[in-house]
Design an enzyme around this catalytic site. Structure first.
Site, PDB file in Angstrom:
ATOM      1  N   GLU A 183      30.814 -28.741  49.062  1.00 19.52           N
ATOM      2  CA  GLU A 183      31.394 -28.105  47.870  1.00 19.52           C
ATOM      3  C   GLU A 183      30.408 -28.101  46.713  1.00 19.52           C
ATOM      4  O   GLU A 183      30.283 -27.110  45.987  1.00 19.52           O
ATOM      5  CB  GLU A 183      32.682 -28.844  47.478  1.00 19.52           C
ATOM      6  CG  GLU A 183      33.805 -28.678  48.488  1.00 19.52           C
ATOM      7  CD  GLU A 183      34.936 -29.681  48.305  1.00 19.52           C
ATOM      8  OE1 GLU A 183      36.054 -29.400  48.756  1.00 19.52           O
ATOM      9  OE2 GLU A 183      34.696 -30.764  47.722  1.00 19.52           O
TER      10      GLU A 183
ATOM     11  N   ASN B  32      32.746 -32.922  47.860  1.00 21.63           N
ATOM     12  CA  ASN B  32      31.859 -33.358  48.934  1.00 21.63           C
ATOM     13  C   ASN B  32      30.543 -32.590  48.806  1.00 21.63           C
ATOM     14  O   ASN B  32      30.422 -31.689  47.975  1.00 21.63           O
ATOM     15  CB  ASN B  32      32.512 -33.177  50.317  1.00 21.63           C
ATOM     16  CG  ASN B  32      32.849 -31.724  50.628  1.00 21.63           C
ATOM     17  OD1 ASN B  32      32.081 -30.798  50.335  1.00 21.63           O
ATOM     18  ND2 ASN B  32      34.016 -31.505  51.228  1.00 21.63           N
TER      19      ASN B  32
ATOM     20  N   ASP C 217      41.600 -37.490  49.855  1.00 21.25           N
ATOM     21  CA  ASP C 217      42.803 -37.913  49.131  1.00 21.25           C
ATOM     22  C   ASP C 217      42.724 -39.393  48.787  1.00 21.25           C
ATOM     23  O   ASP C 217      43.082 -39.820  47.688  1.00 21.25           O
ATOM     24  CB  ASP C 217      44.058 -37.669  49.985  1.00 21.25           C
ATOM     25  CG  ASP C 217      44.313 -36.195  50.264  1.00 21.25           C
ATOM     26  OD1 ASP C 217      43.763 -35.343  49.542  1.00 21.25           O
ATOM     27  OD2 ASP C 217      45.069 -35.911  51.213  1.00 21.25           O
TER      28      ASP C 217
END
Length: 284
Positions: A158, A155, A225
């Site tokens: 990060e 993301n 996920d």
């Protein structure tokens, strides 16, 4: 509910894949409960390694008015034992001839390491898979492990942490994508940006922004996920990176409109894709 890599596998199963789950649990009640849930869903637990003295990760979420208020985690993040790494790779060796993709979902719990990633890369490079690609959902602090993978899906927080600056706009976003491709020597980077959608960076210089399709956002739990599961399955099915990223974006738009960790069904994903096609046709 199944969490972590088990949720990724659950997403793949509801989309029609036949995934093999590889992971670590403790010799405790929650570990046995996880195995039971996997078997109930006919997912199989042969690749789940039990490490004595290690608790199974358990997350308790407090939700009010469709919004998560707080999360309480009971877990350890210490590295798994060398024997456990060997057991994980041994299982990969047993099924490697059937693999079309390898998804690494790193939650920073001590399972993903340099030794594990090196072992996976060596097995792919050996030619024993069906041309499997390695897709990684990364964790801050572990980026040095992901050298040379096919696609990584951080993301924007990060990505910014890895690059050493906050991503506040288009300029920082483009620089982050460029740096990640160069420093990790990976083939592509897909930076997810919440309500701003996601941006795909390819090694050949192509940059493609994909706007979000989410109509409402109740809970972002498990959205990462869903993205990595859909992306990897799409690539394994023969889609190119752009089409795979667009499909993953559609899938993410579905799960954020639901409360709690959830999996996307193939029928729901087909419906959203069909709606998008109709909208594009109407607008020319």
């Amino acid at each position: 509910l199944l969490g972590g890599a088990a949720n990724v596998v659950h997403n793949m199963t509801t989309l029609g894949a036949r995934p093999r789950l590889v992971g670590v649990v403790g010799d405790d009640g929650m570990g046995r409960e996880l195995v039971r849930k996997l078997e109930d869903l006919q997912l199989g637990s042969e690749g789940v390694v039990v490490e004595a003295g290690r608790p199974t990760s358990l997350k308790t979420r407090i939700v009010a008015n469709n919004q998560q208020v707080v999360r309480f985690d009971r877990e350890t993040a210490r590295p798994i034992e060398d024997a456990t790494v060997a057991a994980l790779l041994d299982y990969v060796d047993q099924v490697i001839g059937d693999l079309d993709a390898i998804v690494v979902s790193d939650y920073g719990k001590g399972v993903v390491s340099d030794a594990l990633m090196q072992g996976l890369r060596e097995r792919v490079e050996s030619g024993r898979t069906n041309g499997a690609r390695i897709a990684v959902d990364p964790k801050t602090g572990n980026f040095e492990y992901y050298q040379g993978v096919d696609v990584i899906t951080p993301n924007h927080h990060e990505a910014g942490t890895f690059c050493g600056f906050d991503i506040r706009g288009q300029e920082e976003l483009l620089e982050a994508g460029r740096q990640m491709l160069e420093r990790l020597q990976c083939r592509s980077v897909l930076i997810t940006q919440g309500k701003e959608g996601m941006t795909l960076f390819e090694a050949d210089g192509n940059v493609i922004h994909i706007p979000t399709v989410a109509k409402q956002v109740f809970d972002v739990t498990g959205a990462g996920d869903t993205v990595i599961a859909t992306l990897a399955l799409a690539l394994a099915s023969g889609l190119d990176l752009k089409a795979a990223a667009m499909l993953a974006n559609c899938a993410a738009g579905i799960v954020v409109g639901q409360v709690g960790t959830s999996a996307v069904r193939a029928a729901d994903l087909k419906r959203v894709v069909s709606e998008m096609r109709e909208l594009l046709s109407e607008t020319g």
